[in-house]
Write an enzyme that holds these catalytic residues in place. Structure first.
Site, PDB file in Angstrom:
ATOM      1  N   LEU A   1      15.150   1.052   1.303  1.00 37.54           N
ATOM      2  CA  LEU A   1      14.616   0.755   2.626  1.00 37.54           C
ATOM      3  C   LEU A   1      13.120   1.058   2.711  1.00 37.54           C
ATOM      4  CD1 LEU A   1      15.254  -0.264   5.439  1.00 37.54           C
ATOM      5  CD2 LEU A   1      15.912   2.048   6.068  1.00 37.54           C
TER       6      LEU A   1
ATOM      7  N   VAL B   1      11.226  -1.788   1.103  1.00 37.72           N
ATOM      8  CA  VAL B   1      11.236  -2.953   1.985  1.00 37.72           C
ATOM      9  C   VAL B   1      10.218  -2.763   3.102  1.00 37.72           C
ATOM     10  CG1 VAL B   1      12.632  -4.287   3.624  1.00 37.72           C
ATOM     11  CG2 VAL B   1      13.602  -3.594   1.419  1.00 37.72           C
ATOM     12  N   HIS B   2      10.142  -1.568   3.632  1.00 38.75           N
ATOM     13  CA  HIS B   2       9.164  -1.241   4.677  1.00 38.75           C
ATOM     14  C   HIS B   2       7.735  -1.416   4.141  1.00 38.75           C
ATOM     15  CE1 HIS B   2       7.531   0.730   8.206  1.00 38.75           C
ATOM     16  NE2 HIS B   2       6.952   1.652   7.452  1.00 38.75           N
ATOM     17  N   ALA B   3       7.501  -0.966   2.927  1.00 35.27           N
ATOM     18  CA  ALA B   3       6.177  -1.117   2.314  1.00 35.27           C
ATOM     19  C   ALA B   3       5.826  -2.589   2.156  1.00 35.27           C
ATOM     20  CB  ALA B   3       6.141  -0.417   0.958  1.00 35.27           C
TER      21      ALA B   3
ATOM     22  N   HIS C   1       4.742  -4.063   5.468  1.00 40.29           N
ATOM     23  CA  HIS C   1       3.356  -3.707   5.807  1.00 40.29           C
ATOM     24  C   HIS C   1       2.370  -4.540   4.989  1.00 40.29           C
ATOM     25  CE1 HIS C   1       3.298  -0.353   8.623  1.00 40.29           C
ATOM     26  NE2 HIS C   1       4.459   0.011   8.097  1.00 40.29           N
TER      27      HIS C   1
END
Length: 108
Positions: free
Chosen positions: A73, A76-78, A81
């Site tokens: 997760l 995926v967040h990186a 961004h």
């Protein structure tokens, strides 16, 4: 090589810096400072390149079988961004072009 949080945080930090520089370029447009806007977009691209380098390292490790941790997760967040920072930079670069052309027409 296993994906580590430091690599992921580097992507997030660089993407955040890129987006901040891109929106700083937009602020320069409000002041009709197109040279300053373009300089900030260059800085945004440099930050994007830092994120891209780490992203490439992670993808290369995954494809070569050196990393079996899979996408998590935080990664995926990186990626989210990073992709939005690229979109912001590209869109703001086009806005700079539009306003600069408009101002050039008005100055005739």
């Amino acid at each position: 090589m296993e994906i580590n949080e430091q690599q992921i945080m580097t992507i997030i930090g660089a993407a955040g810096a890129s987006k901040a520089k891109a929106f700083g370029a937009l602020a320069k447009v409000r002041e009709h400072d197109y040279e300053g806007a373009r300089a900030m977009l260059v800085e945004a691209k440099e930050a994007d390149l830092q994120a891209h380098q780490v992203q490439t390292e992670i993808i290369t490790a995954a494809l070569s079988g050196l990393d079996d941790s899979g996408a998590n997760l935080l990664m995926v967040h990186a990626q989210d961004h990073y992709m939005t920072s690229q979109l912001a930079r590209d869109l703001i670069a086009e806005i700079v072009n539009i306003f600069e052309a408009r101002d050039a027409e008005q100055d005739k």
